[in-house]
Design an enzyme around this catalytic site. Structure first.
Site, PDB file in Angstrom:
ATOM      1  CB  ALA A   9      -0.394 -17.169  19.710  1.00  0.00           C
ATOM      2  N   GLY A  13       5.099 -22.008  16.817  1.00  0.00           N
ATOM      3  CA  GLY A  13       5.544 -20.631  17.016  1.00  0.00           C
ATOM      4  C   GLY A  13       5.842 -20.326  18.481  1.00  0.00           C
ATOM      5  CB  SER A 120       4.827 -28.268   5.261  1.00  0.00           C
ATOM      6  OG  SER A 120       4.283 -29.560   5.478  1.00  0.00           O
ATOM      7  CE1 TYR A 180      -0.593 -26.027   5.938  1.00  0.00           C
ATOM      8  CE2 TYR A 180      -0.052 -28.353   5.628  1.00  0.00           C
ATOM      9  CZ  TYR A 180       0.208 -27.122   6.225  1.00  0.00           C
ATOM     10  OH  TYR A 180       1.258 -26.989   7.094  1.00  0.00           O
ATOM     11  CE  LYS A 184       3.606 -24.245   5.261  1.00  0.00           C
ATOM     12  NZ  LYS A 184       3.646 -23.065   6.206  1.00  0.00           N
ATOM     13  CG  ASN A 209       3.793 -36.178  10.379  1.00  0.00           C
ATOM     14  OD1 ASN A 209       4.318 -36.216   9.273  1.00  0.00           O
ATOM     15  ND2 ASN A 209       2.519 -36.401  10.567  1.00  0.00           N
TER      16      ASN A 209
END
Ligand SMILES: NC(=O)c1ccc[n+]([C@@H]2O[C@H](COP(=O)([O-])OP(=O)(O)OC[C@H]3O[C@@H](n4cnc5c(N)ncnc54)[C@H](O)[C@@H]3O)[C@@H](O)[C@H]2O)c1
Ligand SMILES: [Zn+2]
Length: 351
Positions: A9, A13, A120, A180, A184, A209
């Site tokens: 959602a 994705g 990422s 974060y 990842k 990005n």
């Protein structure tokens, strides 16, 4: 193929889900609809044949049901952003690392052996630089005293000289610079361990990005393109931090969705028990200041202002070498910077 898209959602994705459904694959989605990115509490409009399940990837029982009859998992679910507020650290680790571990264990139990992981570029930290004297170097963490004084360029860690930024390839060691980023990198390590222990196959796509339609509105967790776009929608000038010369690779969400398709198709030919990572960047370097200017012009709003502010967890420059994705998976970005920004300036943000 029957594909479970976690986080289907979300911004990226949902673009992946649409591309997979359009290609004729069976798609099901598991998404917790995190309030920070889904303030309305509703899932976005997805193609009619897509089965949507509202739930958390940390729910092992729910996952086992969702995995029944699935050939491959496309794991996009994550809590995104910079991880600036340490109070958020447990939730980042919970969603991203505990969530991935619960998913991998459930895949192991249910015999699903193929995974595409949304990685990422943040795992690289400062990326790659060249010192005229010392060749390739990796600068250390940025010092608040330098940033306060407006010294944004990281110096050579050996001689202090000015450095030239370069492109980072997949061989570069992990060097996460915020919570974060750490989560990842841990996701990748967990997925590799899973692949080795159950003869699974994983391809990680390290997105740079990503921007484009459906991007969340500005929140403390949003990407910079979304912050600028939200400012313009309020009639305000985009506020560009540092001196605006930070280099990034802005890649359109449609190209990222296509990279996911390419990776899903490539999995079957990979050796069992293997993991491989791919940078996903447009291959064109721009500065954050250029992006703000392009967006402001395309929107017809006030020109961007450079504020000199900074965020401690931000890296100065990070740009990808995406040659591996182009050569091994035959992927090419289709949306140019100019065209993509012009379209993004007019596209609605997610509410
Ligand atoms: N947007 C970018 O520029 C960018 C760059 C690099 C990597 N990524 C990665 O791409 C993926 C998708 O990011 P996005 O930008 O679409 O973010 P997003 O916030 O729009 O989407 C993430 C989705 O995951 C869901 N989610 C989060 N935690 C969950 C949990 N525990 N269980 C179930 N669902 C959960 C959220 O509700 C959301 O719908 C993430 O893995 C992110 O780390 C994004
Ligand atoms: Zn040097």
């Amino acid at each position: 193929m029957e594909i479970l898209v976690t986080g289907g959602a979300g911004f990226i994705g949902s673009a992946v889900v649409r591309a997979l459904a359009a290609a004729g694959h069976g798609v099901r989605v598991l998404d917790a609809l995190l309030p920070a990115v889904h303030p309305s509490g509703r899932a976005p409009q997805l193609p009619a044949q897509v089965a949507f399940r509202h739930g958390d990837v940390r729910d092992a029982a729910l996952l086992e049901q969702a995995l029944e009859g699935v050939d491959v998992v496309c794991h996009q679910a994550a809590m995104v952003g910079l991880g600036l507020d340490l109070d958020d650290a447990p939730e980042y680790v919970g969603c991203n690392d505990l969530g991935t571990a619960v998913l991998l264990a459930a895949m192991n139990r249910t015999g699903v052996r193929a995974l595409v992981l949304a990685g990422s570029m943040v795992v690289y930290g400062e990326g790659r630089y060249r010192c005229p004297e010392h060749g390739e170097v990796a600068p250390g963490p940025r010092r608040p005293a330098d940033l306060d004084a407006g010294r944004f360029e990281p110096p050579c860690p050996r001689c202090g000289a000015a450095l030239l930024p370069g492109l980072v390839d997949e061989q570069a060691p992990g060097d996460p610079r915020n919570v974060y980023a750490a989560t990842k990198l841990a996701q990748e390590h967990l997925a590799s361990a899973w692949a080795r222990s159950c003869q699974g196959r994983v391809l990680t796509l390290r997105y740079h990005n990503v921007y484009g339609p459906g991007m969340p509105r500005d929140t403390p967790y949003a990407g910079v393109a979304s912050l600028f776009r939200s400012a313009l929608a309020r009639g305000e000038a985009p506020r560009v931090f540092e001196d605006g010369r930070q280099r990034r690779d802005f890649v359109h969400v449609a190209d990222v969705a296509a990279a996911n398709l390419a990776a899903l198709h490539a999995l079957a030919a990979r050796p069992p028990g293997s993991a491989r990572a791919y940078n996903v960047g447009s291959g064109t370097v721009h500065t954050v200041g250029e992006m703000a200017a392009e967006l402001a012009a395309a929107y017809g709003g006030p020109p961007a202002v450079v504020t000199g502010e900074y965020r401690l967890g931000d890296v100065r420059h990070i740009t990808a070498d995406s040659t591996r994705l182009r050569t091994e998976l035959d992927w090419r970005p289709k949306v140019s910077f100019r065209e993509g920004m012009a379209q993004f300036a007019q596209a609605p943000l997610r509410v």
